[in-house]
Structure formats: structure tokens, C-alpha cells
Write an enzyme that holds these catalytic residues in place. Structure first.
Site, PDB file in Angstrom:
ATOM      1  N   CYS A  88      -9.414   2.969  -4.143  1.00  0.00           N
ATOM      2  CA  CYS A  88      -8.143   2.085  -4.495  1.00  0.00           C
ATOM      3  C   CYS A  88      -8.368   0.637  -4.309  1.00  0.00           C
ATOM      4  O   CYS A  88      -7.550  -0.096  -4.548  1.00  0.00           O
ATOM      5  CB  CYS A  88      -7.056   2.839  -3.869  1.00  0.00           C
ATOM      6  SG  CYS A  88      -6.902   4.376  -4.299  1.00  0.00           S
ATOM      7  N   CYS A 213       6.441   8.346  -2.475  1.00  0.00           N
ATOM      8  CA  CYS A 213       5.339   8.332  -3.222  1.00  0.00           C
ATOM      9  C   CYS A 213       5.324   7.393  -4.476  1.00  0.00           C
ATOM     10  O   CYS A 213       6.039   7.491  -5.289  1.00  0.00           O
ATOM     11  CB  CYS A 213       4.892   9.676  -3.744  1.00  0.00           C
ATOM     12  SG  CYS A 213       5.088  10.924  -2.416  1.00  0.00           S
ATOM     13  N   LYS A 341       4.714   0.900  -5.643  1.00  0.00           N
ATOM     14  CA  LYS A 341       5.890   1.983  -5.990  1.00  0.00           C
ATOM     15  C   LYS A 341       6.662   1.793  -7.399  1.00  0.00           C
ATOM     16  O   LYS A 341       7.082   2.768  -7.947  1.00  0.00           O
ATOM     17  CB  LYS A 341       6.977   1.566  -4.892  1.00  0.00           C
ATOM     18  CG  LYS A 341       8.281   2.592  -4.799  1.00  0.00           C
ATOM     19  CD  LYS A 341       7.642   3.923  -4.222  1.00  0.00           C
ATOM     20  CE  LYS A 341       8.779   5.002  -4.496  1.00  0.00           C
ATOM     21  NZ  LYS A 341       9.171   5.393  -5.926  1.00  0.00           N
ATOM     22  N   HIS A 345      -0.041   2.974  -9.644  1.00  0.00           N
ATOM     23  CA  HIS A 345      -1.392   2.689  -9.258  1.00  0.00           C
ATOM     24  C   HIS A 345      -2.406   2.708 -10.258  1.00  0.00           C
ATOM     25  O   HIS A 345      -2.996   3.682 -10.144  1.00  0.00           O
ATOM     26  CB  HIS A 345      -1.565   3.417  -8.111  1.00  0.00           C
ATOM     27  CG  HIS A 345      -2.852   3.033  -7.192  1.00  0.00           C
ATOM     28  ND1 HIS A 345      -3.372   1.781  -7.462  1.00  0.00           N
ATOM     29  CD2 HIS A 345      -3.489   3.921  -6.458  1.00  0.00           C
ATOM     30  CE1 HIS A 345      -4.559   1.870  -6.614  1.00  0.00           C
ATOM     31  NE2 HIS A 345      -4.648   3.126  -6.101  1.00  0.00           N
TER      32      HIS A 345
END
Length: 401
Positions: A88, A213, A341, A345
Site C-alpha cells: 500500500c 474501515c 476513508k 484506496h
């Protein structure tokens, strides 16, 4: 002794696509959207770019394992183009390659671009990907929510934070990001969410609920970098952002195999932060930084990161969060753009998207979400799990800061 790269490289242009369910285009289209904005911002021609780095983490779901699709989509002039992947932290890794090329003199002008197209898979979260047979044997049922839920449990136990108080602080982290994302036209999720809704959301991996999440998304972001002298020759002296530091730290196995790790911190973030602050000449980051963009894959990750970046004292991050220290009108605004958020992503793009927000804020171009006179910003990109990961940190500032 190394001298570092402080003030040796200037960012002269950045671009960011709209993030979201971009079913109308492919990964190449997303790259082009970000690149066109960055090239216009830099005021250069494509032919002036000497080298490029592509951050693309999941080639089997996107454009394949080479850098050729970026070169073709952007019509780069047969220059070296390198594809990089580091979980990531891939976006930060791409930027690091371009910045180091300029700092070393290997390139006059370099491009870093990151992209991922994940919504086409139909998954609500990251698709499964293989870490190899060792990982399958060592952690056969590991999931991202499960791994970071363990971080929350360890943090609460270490600092004697009861579950209700920790949950409330985590909810504030998510609430704050949704407030910020609501006014960002490039964010994926732009709806405000109240604290009560966040607290009562379905549980994913206790104590992480749905709104703790981040989701996945489609998106791209890029940066064009050069030396300060070249930037000045292009007439960009007053419209550049200087790279103050870029540091990367990777786990060495201690976390997963030795009892010295308490499970309540991210060791690599602390290591990268110490080196980045040293490189940038920062002695008191809590006083020096104007804003930060951190890797809020989960609300607990952002909360713990405040201590791992040495912005909050040990055990005090929940209190700082609830006091509003990291809100947009607080001491150090965090995730002013909405963060992972609200952007989701798309792995290869996230690190560069963070840098795009810092760059936009420092140059006073952020519109409705613009902060008052920011001068120094930090990005934090985390890949992997709490027990085995990579942390990338960038520090960016106005000339002379």
C-alpha cells in the site's frame, strides 16, 4: 555520512483524477486524467520528461506487470519508465524513484504516477492476493480488518484504554474524515456521517465497525519533479513545493517473531519518521507541521499513527483526537481532503494522492477546504499488516521553510 535530499528537488506540477466507481474508463484513462492536470500545472511538454516511475500494485487486475501501458497512455518519448510495487506504500515508492533520479542528476525532469482500478472486480474490499507459501503457512486466515483489530486490542491493553472510550475516539477519526471529504469534489464518498451512526454500524472485526474501515476505489495521481534551478528557469519559483524528506522503512521480522514488540505500535512508521524529521531538520514535529495526510486504512491505524509520528504523547492519542487537535480547525489538521476513508484506496495512487493534497494546500489552491497559511506538510503511507509492513513518509514545504 549521507546528506539527504532536503531542498534538492521541487514539485512543479501535480494532478489527481476523480476517485470513485469509474466504470466509464480504464486505468489508462485515469492516468491520463491525472497527467493532463499535472503537465498543465508544470507548464512543460511531454517531451521534456526524462524518466518516469509507475506505481501499480495489482497488475493482474489492471494493466499487466510492465510499465509499458503508462508510456503508451501518456505518449512518453521512449524514455525509461519503471513500474514499482511496495504494497500500500506503492504511490510513495513511485514518488521516491522520481525524486531520487532528479536529486542524483540522472534526470532533469521526472514523473511519478500511481494508479489502480479496483471497482471492476466487484469486491467491496481489496481482492485476495498471494504473499507466497510462507505467509500462507504463517498466517493462513489473516485479513486486513482482522490484523488491525488486533492492533486496536493491543493498544487498548497497553495504555489501559477501556473499549468504549477507544471506540468513541475511533468514531471521531472517521467522523472528521467524512466531514472533510464532503467538501472535496475529487473524493469518492462525499456524505457526512454522524457519530451515532458510526458507533452503531455493523461490526467487521471487533472493535472495527463498518465506518472504521476504508473502501477501495478507482483513481490515479501524479507528480512532476525537477531541481529548484530548473523550476526557476520555467518561471515556477513562487509556485513550487520543495521536497524536504522522503524516507522508507520495511519490517525485518522482529514484530512477528520476537516478544520485544508489544503489538500496539507500527515500528516501521517510527523508524521512517525519525529519519524523515532528521532529514528535514525538524526537531518538534507537533509544532512544525501545518497539516498531515496519513494512512487511515482503518480508524485505529490513524489513531496509533499519531503516536508513531511523535505528534501525540504515548497513550494520549485518543484524548488528542477527541479534543479536536487533528480536526481541520485543530492544531494539526489531518486528512483535510477526506483521507482513504473518503477517497478509498486504489493502492498505487494513494501515496501520491496524499502528496497532491499537501501540494494543493501549500500553494493555496484548495478552495472550500483551504487551510490558513500552511507551510509544511507530511504524508504517511503504510503497506501490509501491523506485524509485517512498509512505511513511507514524505515531508513537503514551501521554499525557504
Amino acid at each position: 555520512m549521507t546528506s539527504g535530499i532536503r531542498d534538492k528537488v521541487a514539485i512543479i506540477g501535480m494532478g489527481c483524477s476523480k476517485f470513485g466507481e469509474r466504470f466509464d474508463c480504464d486505468a489508462q484513462d485515469l492516468m491520463l486524467e491525472a497527467f493532463i492536470e499535472a503537465r498543465a500545472d508544470a507548464g512543460i511538454e511531454t517531451s521534456e520528461i526524462d524518466a518516469a516511475w509507475l506505481g501499480h500494485a495489482m497488475p493482474e487486475l489492471g494493466m499487466g506487470p510492465t510499465a509499458t501501458p503508462a508510456s503508451v497512455a501518456l505518449r512518453l518519448q521512449n524514455i525509461p519508465v519503471t513500474r514499482v510495487e511496495n504494497a500500500c506504500a506503492t504511490g510513495t515508492e513511485a514518488l521516491r524513484g522520481a525524486v531520487y533520479a532528479v536529486a542524483s542528476g540522472a534526470a532533469r525532469i521526472a514523473l511519478a504516477i500511481g494508479v489502480e482500478k479496483l471497482k471492476d472486480t466487484g469486491f467491496g474490499g481489496l481482492p485476495e492476493f498471494d504473499f507466497g507459501p510462507r505467509a500462507s503457512l504463517f498466517a493462513p486466515s489473516m485479513s486486513a480488518p482482522g490484523g488491525f483489530a488486533q492492533l486496536a486490542a493491543a493498544y487498548g491493553a497497553k495504555h489501559q484504554v477501556n473499549a468504549a472510550d477507544l471506540k468513541r475516539a475511533m468514531a471521531h477519526v472517521s467522523w472528521k474524515s467524512h466531514e472533510n471529504g464532503a467538501v472535496n469534489p475529487k473524493a469518492h464518498l462525499r456524505r457526512r456521517v454522524d457519530i451515532d451512526t458510526i458507533m452503531k454500524a455493523p461490526m467487521i472485526a471487533a472493535p472495527l465497525g463498518l465506518f472504521d474501515c476504508c473502501g477501495v476505489s478507482d483513481g490515479a495521481a501524479c507528480a512532476i519533479v525537477t531541481t529548484p534551478d530548473v523550476a526557476a528557469s520555467l518561471g515556477k519559483k513562487q509556485e513550487t513545493v520543495m521536497v524536504k524528506a522522503l524516507q522508507l522503512a520495511v519490517s525485518n521480522g522482529v514484530e512477528a517473531s520476537h516478544s520485544s514488540w508489544d503489538g500496539a505500535t507500527i515500528i516501521t512508521t517510527r523508524s521512517a519518521a525519525k529519519r524523515a524529521y532528521s532529514e528535514a531538520g525538524i526537531e518538534s514535529p507537533r509544532d512544525a507541521l501545518s497539516l498531515i495526510e496519513v494512512h487511515d486504512c482503518f480508524s485505529i491505524t490513524e489513531l496509533v499513527t499519531m503516536e508513531d509520528l511523535f505528534l501525540s504523547e504515548e497513550g494520549s492519542a485518543p484524548a488528542d483526537v477527541l479534543d479536536g487537535f487533528y480536526d481541520r480547525d485543530g492544531g494539526i489538521p489531518c486528512q483535510v481532503d477526506g483521507g482513504l476513508k473518503c477517497f478509498g484506496h486504489p493502492i498505487g495512487a494513494s501515496g501520491l494522492r496524499m502528496a497532491y493534497e499537501i501540494y494543493t494546500q501549500l500553494l493555496g489552491r484548495a478552495g472550500e477546504r483551504q487551510l490558513s497559511n500552511p507551510v509544511l506538510g507530511l504524508t504517511h503511507n503504510l503497506g501490509g499488516f501491523p506485524h509485517e509492513n512498509v512505511s513511507g513518509i514524505g515531508i513537503f514545504g514551501l521554499p525557504g521553510v
